[in-house]
Design an enzyme around this catalytic site. Structure first.
Site, PDB file in Angstrom:
ATOM      1  N   GLU A   1      -9.546  16.588  38.222  1.00 54.65           N
ATOM      2  CA  GLU A   1     -10.508  17.682  38.270  1.00 54.65           C
ATOM      3  C   GLU A   1      -9.882  19.049  38.436  1.00 54.65           C
ATOM      4  O   GLU A   1     -10.501  20.041  38.087  1.00 54.65           O
ATOM      5  CB  GLU A   1     -11.524  17.419  39.392  1.00 54.65           C
ATOM      6  CG  GLU A   1     -12.467  16.326  38.978  1.00 54.65           C
ATOM      7  CD  GLU A   1     -13.591  16.097  39.934  1.00 54.65           C
ATOM      8  OE1 GLU A   1     -13.418  16.402  41.123  1.00 54.65           O
ATOM      9  OE2 GLU A   1     -14.641  15.618  39.502  1.00 54.65           O
TER      10      GLU A   1
ATOM     11  N   GLU B   1       0.814  -1.208   0.000  1.00 52.24           N
ATOM     12  CA  GLU B   1       0.000   0.000   0.000  1.00 52.24           C
ATOM     13  C   GLU B   1       0.846   1.256   0.000  1.00 52.24           C
ATOM     14  O   GLU B   1       0.750   2.076  -0.904  1.00 52.24           O
ATOM     15  CB  GLU B   1      -0.940  -0.006   1.216  1.00 52.24           C
ATOM     16  CG  GLU B   1      -2.091  -0.955   1.024  1.00 52.24           C
ATOM     17  CD  GLU B   1      -2.967  -1.076   2.243  1.00 52.24           C
ATOM     18  OE1 GLU B   1      -2.509  -0.719   3.342  1.00 52.24           O
ATOM     19  OE2 GLU B   1      -4.111  -1.515   2.098  1.00 52.24           O
TER      20      GLU B   1
END
Lengths: 575, 121
Positions: free
Chosen positions: A312, A72
């Protein structure tokens, strides 16, 4: 032709290590040596990369040159594509470690005029293998041949021959194939390559994608059967074989301080076990992060390395906030003992989080890992996955003797123990922080819910955040239960005044006794004085009396003399 | 194969002739075979026959045994054997197989409609 398998046939299937992180662990050694392996998966799942890494690692780590036959990408494209992963193909090609061969098939150029075979391809591949002495071969993606050559019958027969030929050559080969609709590969390559089949997958659930790898088949070998998450990053491929681990890690008897003296005291005065898993759970704003920060600071002071995952807060915000309670984390960051990793949980899928955790832990080699907080992972109804994720993290950290501290946010509605993403059984020491509402105040309480392998305190302590860190106060038990906050302060004051009073009383008693003793002693002194004076008086009187007696006798004598009486008689009478 | 390279026929090196529009282009052909298999021999025989019939005096054929020159397979992007490569005239073509399908060989060599064909060169 080499028949390397025959030698060790009776023992175990010989394997070729891929060098790909984690992959060799789940396959117990790598790919089957001298046999072709099929790697299949959809577009963009990492097949080519797997192949390239197999070759690069082979060439650089195991001294096994390899041939990459691409159907490819051109050699230039391939070189550029993998350069971003840190592989310098040009260099390896120059040093005859790797040969690249781009097979270009242009359908429009080809005219089929009768019987043919792919012998030329064999020659080509054989030439490349022989010129390097290659042990590894990758064919990426051989199915492209089906697009270029129309005669499928010939092609299929030739492919079968090719794989046989590769086996005879004794090279360990990877053949990649695009996933088909109902088959593993579009052209059914699994029919020909049947020793080992590996499936790569790239799935998106809840908008986060996770790459996974599964060993579909591995003849003659045990292998992990699960889907393993894997990661493609700047260092290449890494597979996480976490669930294949058993519960056989070494345990340590060493104890490490939690950074809070009073908390250590609750844990037999020594703190946590090294390598244990600590969970700090509680409602919002209760001070979970503060406890984590204390722990981190204490570890850094001992010279240990801490990896802090904050999900957080940003590291800077966290450091600033911790400064307000007197915990200085920044110097440790600068010293390189403390490292923050701030990642939004939603950034990756769960598996990816695991992968990232692994990667950072392997990179930083910390003694302590903090995850703050863990329950942000739970988005939607993925609780089961979260549990397995945490289990894997816990296992992974335990095996590496890393002490882990997780914080977990519990919502105030559902009660404490149930709400912690179902991982309680994984936890060794569980600190529960809870708010105690009393007399219009909300105060913090802490207790050790469980702590495996130690006689922990059963007390609920009041937990106070001061400007020099977390402090635990003794709890007062009043008529209405545990006293906290101002009620506790009042109680404290009350007790203090009582103590004061009592002290005062003791003092005055002491003084009284002293005074009494003084009294008594002065009395004794006067009595002595009286007695002494009386005594001397008496002596004086006695003396006078005697004097008088003497004198009387003298007088008698003299009288007798004067009367010419016998002195001797008188004298004896007087005696 | 007995011979490694066989120059069957060498014709005039006249460039003008090769680019001429008269269906008289110079053909440069290369046949890649893999040893002396039946298929190789068949391909060669068939090809020679066609060349003699259609390209007499204006073609150059080189037969290459890939076993002898394995490195050429990569350079010429050959995977199938036998493969005939038509280097000139353009367009570049690969004709694979034993050349037993004469029609297709002619199609591949652009000889089928040679009268109407407009040469792009």
């Amino acid at each position: 032709m080499k028949k390397t398998e025959l030698k060790t046939f009776n023992n175990d299937l010989p394997k070729t290590p891929t060098g790909i992180q984690g992959f060799d662990e789940i396959t117990a050694g790598g790919l089957p040596k001298g046999r072709p392996t099929l790697i299949c998966g959809g577009a963009g799942c990492g097949k080519t990369l797997f192949g390239i890494e197999f070759l690069v690692r082979g060439a650089t780590q195991f001294n096994e040159p390899g041939v990459f036959m691409s159907f490819e990408e051109t050699n230039e494209e391939l070189t550029i594509n993998v350069a971003s992963l840190g592989f310098d193909l040009n260099d390896l090609v120059k040093n005859k470690k790797i040969a690249l061969d781009h097979v270009h098939i242009e359908r429009s150029e080809i005219e089929e005029t009768g019987e043919y075979d792919l012998e030329a391809l064999f020659i080509r591949l054989g030439y490349a293998i022989d010129s390097l002495g290659a042990k590894r071969v990758v064919l990426d993606t051989i199915e492209s041949l089906f697009a270029g050559l129309p005669n499928q019958l010939i092609l299929r027969a030739e492919l079968r021959r090719l794989f046989r030929w590769l086996k005879d050559k004794g090279v360990t080969a990877i053949i990649t194939g695009e996933r088909g609709d109902e088959t593993l590969t579009r052209q059914g390559l699994e029919e020909y390559v049947s020793d080992c089949v590996i499936m790569l997958d790239h799935r998106v659930t809840e908008q986060t994608s996770t790459r996974r790898l599964r060993v579909v088949k591995y003849r003659g070998s045990t292998h992990g059967t699960n889907e393993y998450p894997f990661l493609i990053d700047e260092t290449g491929f890494s597979v996480l074989p976490v669930t294949s681990l058993g519960l056989e890690h070494i345990v340590s008897n060493e104890r490490i301080s939690s950074g809070i003296k009073a908390l250590d005291e609750m844990l037999e005065g020594k703190g946590y076990y090294r390598g244990s898993t600590v969970l700090v759970s509680g409602t919002a704003g209760i001070g979970k992060t503060s406890i984590a920060a204390h722990f981190a600071e204490a570890a850094c002071k001992r010279g240990e390395r801490v990896l802090y995952f904050c999900f957080e807060e940003s590291p800077n915000q966290l450091m600033r906030n911790m400064l307000s309670i007197g915990i200085k984390l920044e110097p440790w960051v600068r010293k390189g003992l403390l490292r923050f990793q701030a990642i939004r949980p939603t950034l990756y899928g769960l598996e990816m989080h695991l992968a990232v955790t692994h990667k950072f832990v392997n990179e930083f080699k910390p003694d302590i890992v903090i995850l703050d907080p863990i329950n942000t992972f739970v988005t939607g109804d993925k609780e089961f996955e979260v549990k397995t994720l945490l289990m894997r993290i816990v296992d992974f950290l335990k095996v590496n003797q890393i002490t882990a501290l997780f914080t977990s946010l519990t919502s105030s509605e559902c009660r404490m123990e149930s709400s912690d993403v179902g991982i309680s059984s994984l936890i060794d020491t569980w600190l529960l922080l809870r708010d105690i509402e009393l007399n219009g105040e909300r105060n913090r309480g802490m207790y050790v819910l469980k702590s495996r392998g130690m006689a922990n305190s059963n007390q609920i302590r009041e937990f106070v955040l001061t400007n020099h860190g977390v402090e635990l106060r003794d709890v007062y038990i009043g008529a209405s239960g545990v006293l906290t906050g101002s009620a506790r302060i009042a109680q404290e004051a009350l007790e203090n005044s009582k103590v004061f009073k009592r002290k005062h009383e003791i003092e005055s008693k002491k003084r009284e006794i002293a005074r009494k003793r003084g009294d008594m002693e002065s009395k004794i002194a006067t009595m002595r004085a009286d007695f002494a004076s009386e005594e001397s008086e008496a002596i004086k009187i006695l003396e006078i009396e005697q004097e008088m007696i003497k004198r009387l006798e003298q007088d008698k004598m003299e009288m007798a003399k004067s009367r010419k009486a016998k002195t001797g008689n008188i004298a004896t009478k007087n005696v | 194969m007995k011979e490694k390279k066989t120059k069957v026929k060498s014709s005039l090196d006249d460039l003008d002739l090769t680019v001429s529009n008269q269906g008289k282009e110079q053909y440069i052909l290369r046949l890649y075979i893999t040893g002396s298999t039946i298929r190789s021999a068949l391909a060669l025989t068939n090809l020679k026959k066609i060349c003699k019939e259609y390209l007499e005096g204006r073609y150059e054929l080189e037969v290459i045994d890939l076993y002898q020159h394995p490195s050429l397979a990569k350079g010429e992007q050959i995977i199938a054997a036998p493969t005939l490569i038509k280097k000139l005239p353009l367009p570049f073509r690969r004709i694979i197989g034993d050349m037993s399908d004469k029609e297709k060989v002619l199609l591949g060599l652009d000889l089928k409609e040679v009268k109407e064909k407009i040469d792009f060169q």
